[in-house]
Design a protein around this motif. Structure first.
Motif, mmCIF file in Angstrom:
data_model
loop_
_atom_site.group_PDB
_atom_site.id
_atom_site.type_symbol
_atom_site.label_atom_id
_atom_site.label_comp_id
_atom_site.label_asym_id
_atom_site.label_seq_id
_atom_site.Cartn_x
_atom_site.Cartn_y
_atom_site.Cartn_z
ATOM 1 N N GLN A 3 0.863 -1.171 0.000
ATOM 2 C CA GLN A 3 0.000 0.000 0.000
ATOM 3 C C GLN A 3 0.907 1.230 0.000
ATOM 4 O O GLN A 3 1.721 1.407 0.899
ATOM 5 C CB GLN A 3 -0.890 -0.016 1.253
ATOM 6 N N ILE A 4 0.783 2.066 -1.015
ATOM 7 C CA ILE A 4 1.545 3.310 -1.121
ATOM 8 C C ILE A 4 0.650 4.437 -0.634
ATOM 9 O O ILE A 4 -0.489 4.558 -1.068
ATOM 10 C CB ILE A 4 1.938 3.592 -2.596
ATOM 11 N N THR A 5 1.173 5.256 0.260
ATOM 12 C CA THR A 5 0.448 6.453 0.676
ATOM 13 C C THR A 5 1.137 7.648 0.030
ATOM 14 O O THR A 5 2.348 7.839 0.177
ATOM 15 C CB THR A 5 0.440 6.601 2.207
ATOM 16 N N TYR A 6 0.346 8.428 -0.690
ATOM 17 C CA TYR A 6 0.869 9.562 -1.435
ATOM 18 C C TYR A 6 -0.202 10.641 -1.468
ATOM 19 O O TYR A 6 -1.335 10.377 -1.854
ATOM 20 C CB TYR A 6 1.239 9.118 -2.858
ATOM 21 N N ALA A 7 0.150 11.834 -1.043
ATOM 22 C CA ALA A 7 -0.764 12.985 -1.080
ATOM 23 C C ALA A 7 -2.106 12.683 -0.412
ATOM 24 O O ALA A 7 -3.157 13.067 -0.907
ATOM 25 C CB ALA A 7 -0.963 13.465 -2.510
ATOM 26 N N GLY A 8 -2.060 11.955 0.686
ATOM 27 C CA GLY A 8 -3.271 11.671 1.442
ATOM 28 C C GLY A 8 -4.132 10.555 0.893
ATOM 29 O O GLY A 8 -5.205 10.280 1.422
ATOM 30 N N ASP A 9 -3.682 9.906 -0.161
ATOM 31 C CA ASP A 9 -4.446 8.805 -0.759
ATOM 32 C C ASP A 9 -3.610 7.530 -0.659
ATOM 33 O O ASP A 9 -2.389 7.579 -0.556
ATOM 34 C CB ASP A 9 -4.751 9.107 -2.224
ATOM 35 N N SER A 10 -4.271 6.388 -0.678
ATOM 36 C CA SER A 10 -3.583 5.102 -0.637
ATOM 37 C C SER A 10 -3.762 4.375 -1.959
ATOM 38 O O SER A 10 -4.865 4.340 -2.505
ATOM 39 C CB SER A 10 -4.134 4.234 0.494
ATOM 40 N N LEU A 11 -2.662 3.812 -2.448
ATOM 41 C CA LEU A 11 -2.658 3.099 -3.710
ATOM 42 C C LEU A 11 -2.035 1.729 -3.495
ATOM 43 O O LEU A 11 -1.064 1.596 -2.758
ATOM 44 C CB LEU A 11 -1.823 3.856 -4.749
ATOM 45 N N LEU A 12 -2.564 0.714 -4.140
ATOM 46 C CA LEU A 12 -2.048 -0.649 -4.031
ATOM 47 C C LEU A 12 -1.209 -0.965 -5.262
ATOM 48 O O LEU A 12 -1.656 -0.777 -6.397
ATOM 49 C CB LEU A 12 -3.212 -1.629 -3.915
ATOM 50 N N THR A 13 0.036 -1.438 -5.040
ATOM 51 C CA THR A 13 0.916 -1.806 -6.141
ATOM 52 C C THR A 13 1.764 -3.001 -5.720
ATOM 53 O O THR A 13 1.673 -3.458 -4.580
ATOM 54 C CB THR A 13 1.772 -0.610 -6.603
ATOM 55 N N SER A 14 2.597 -3.477 -6.618
ATOM 56 C CA SER A 14 3.434 -4.640 -6.311
ATOM 57 C C SER A 14 4.593 -4.250 -5.397
ATOM 58 O O SER A 14 4.975 -3.077 -5.312
ATOM 59 C CB SER A 14 3.985 -5.255 -7.592
ATOM 60 N N ASP A 15 5.173 -5.240 -4.741
ATOM 61 C CA ASP A 15 6.334 -5.007 -3.880
ATOM 62 C C ASP A 15 7.482 -4.396 -4.687
ATOM 63 O O ASP A 15 8.151 -3.472 -4.223
ATOM 64 C CB ASP A 15 6.813 -6.315 -3.242
ATOM 65 N N ALA A 16 7.719 -4.920 -5.889
ATOM 66 C CA ALA A 16 8.829 -4.447 -6.716
ATOM 67 C C ALA A 16 8.629 -2.993 -7.126
ATOM 68 O O ALA A 16 9.572 -2.192 -7.090
ATOM 69 C CB ALA A 16 8.987 -5.333 -7.947
ATOM 70 N N VAL A 17 7.419 -2.623 -7.518
ATOM 71 C CA VAL A 17 7.139 -1.236 -7.900
ATOM 72 C C VAL A 17 7.287 -0.323 -6.686
ATOM 73 O O VAL A 17 7.904 0.739 -6.766
ATOM 74 C CB VAL A 17 5.736 -1.089 -8.525
ATOM 75 N N ALA A 18 6.759 -0.742 -5.548
ATOM 76 C CA ALA A 18 6.856 0.073 -4.334
ATOM 77 C C ALA A 18 8.303 0.306 -3.943
ATOM 78 O O ALA A 18 8.699 1.438 -3.626
ATOM 79 C CB ALA A 18 6.093 -0.596 -3.190
ATOM 80 N N SER A 19 9.113 -0.732 -3.973
ATOM 81 C CA SER A 19 10.516 -0.609 -3.613
ATOM 82 C C SER A 19 11.255 0.335 -4.557
ATOM 83 O O SER A 19 11.995 1.229 -4.116
ATOM 84 C CB SER A 19 11.171 -1.990 -3.630
ATOM 85 N N ALA A 20 11.055 0.151 -5.852
ATOM 86 C CA ALA A 20 11.713 1.016 -6.835
ATOM 87 C C ALA A 20 11.241 2.456 -6.707
ATOM 88 O O ALA A 20 12.040 3.396 -6.816
ATOM 89 C CB ALA A 20 11.448 0.490 -8.248
ATOM 90 N N LEU A 21 9.959 2.649 -6.439
ATOM 91 C CA LEU A 21 9.407 3.995 -6.276
ATOM 92 C C LEU A 21 10.022 4.698 -5.065
ATOM 93 O O LEU A 21 10.418 5.865 -5.151
ATOM 94 C CB LEU A 21 7.885 3.924 -6.129
ATOM 95 N N ILE A 22 10.141 3.993 -3.955
ATOM 96 C CA ILE A 22 10.733 4.573 -2.746
ATOM 97 C C ILE A 22 12.191 4.946 -2.999
ATOM 98 O O ILE A 22 12.647 6.044 -2.638
ATOM 99 C CB ILE A 22 10.625 3.591 -1.560
ATOM 100 N N GLU A 23 12.942 4.059 -3.633
ATOM 101 C CA GLU A 23 14.350 4.326 -3.899
ATOM 102 C C GLU A 23 14.532 5.501 -4.857
ATOM 103 O O GLU A 23 15.396 6.355 -4.658
ATOM 104 C CB GLU A 23 15.043 3.077 -4.419
ATOM 105 N N LEU A 24 13.712 5.564 -5.902
ATOM 106 C CA LEU A 24 13.800 6.675 -6.847
ATOM 107 C C LEU A 24 13.395 7.983 -6.174
ATOM 108 O O LEU A 24 14.030 9.020 -6.388
ATOM 109 C CB LEU A 24 12.937 6.397 -8.076
ATOM 110 N N THR A 25 12.366 7.951 -5.349
ATOM 111 C CA THR A 25 11.936 9.154 -4.629
ATOM 112 C C THR A 25 13.064 9.679 -3.751
ATOM 113 O O THR A 25 13.345 10.882 -3.733
ATOM 114 C CB THR A 25 10.681 8.860 -3.773
ATOM 115 N N ALA A 26 13.728 8.777 -3.025
ATOM 116 C CA ALA A 26 14.841 9.181 -2.164
ATOM 117 C C ALA A 26 15.991 9.764 -2.980
ATOM 118 O O ALA A 26 16.588 10.780 -2.594
ATOM 119 C CB ALA A 26 15.324 7.989 -1.342
ATOM 120 N N CYS A 27 16.309 9.146 -4.103
ATOM 121 C CA CYS A 27 17.387 9.620 -4.970
ATOM 122 C C CYS A 27 17.093 11.031 -5.476
ATOM 123 O O CYS A 27 17.942 11.921 -5.409
ATOM 124 C CB CYS A 27 17.559 8.651 -6.139
ATOM 125 N N LEU A 28 15.885 11.240 -5.977
ATOM 126 C CA LEU A 28 15.510 12.550 -6.501
ATOM 127 C C LEU A 28 15.491 13.603 -5.402
ATOM 128 O O LEU A 28 15.946 14.734 -5.614
ATOM 129 C CB LEU A 28 14.147 12.466 -7.189
#
Length: 115
Positions: A3-28
């Motif tokens: 479950q991804i929480t973003y801008a007050g909303d929750s979104l369901l995605t795969s573990d791999a997408v969530a992990s990559a998204l978190i890492e890219l967010t931190a990098c940026l």
């Protein structure tokens, strides 16, 4: 699934997408920039895409979900995770594939210069 929480909303995605998204967010965020990305999500049992702006000033939280991922097109999610990792590689100049776990991201982020 996560479950991804973003801008007050929750979104369901795969573990791999969530992990990559978190890492890219931190990098940026470390570089002081933001970028628009698209990720596959599951909403009401149907796969669709969500558009997000990630990076500096955009908090993203990923937590495990009890949701059933039966019937989900894993190929779409795998391709999206690979795309996010490719973006991560392009921003850092180092391949993210050599990391065994996302806990290594701090040392990874210290390896490239800030802009």
């Amino acid at each position: 699934m996560k479950q991804i929480t973003y801008a007050g909303d929750s979104l369901l995605t795969s573990d791999a997408v969530a992990s990559a998204l978190i890492e890219l967010t931190a990098c940026l965020a470390k570089k002081g920039i933001a970028e628009a990305v698209s990720i596959p999500i599951v909403k009401n049992g149907t796969t669709s895409d969500a558009e997000l702006v990630i990076g500096v000033g955009n908090d993203v939280l990923a937590v495990p979900s009890d949701s059933d991922d039966a019937g989900i097109d894993e190929t779409h999610f795998s391709e999206a995770a690979e795309g996010l990792r490719a973006k991560l590689d392009s921003h850092s100049g180092t391949s993210a594939a050599h990391f065994a776990r996302s806990a290594d991201i701090d040392s990874y982020l210290d390896e490239y210069p800030e802009h």
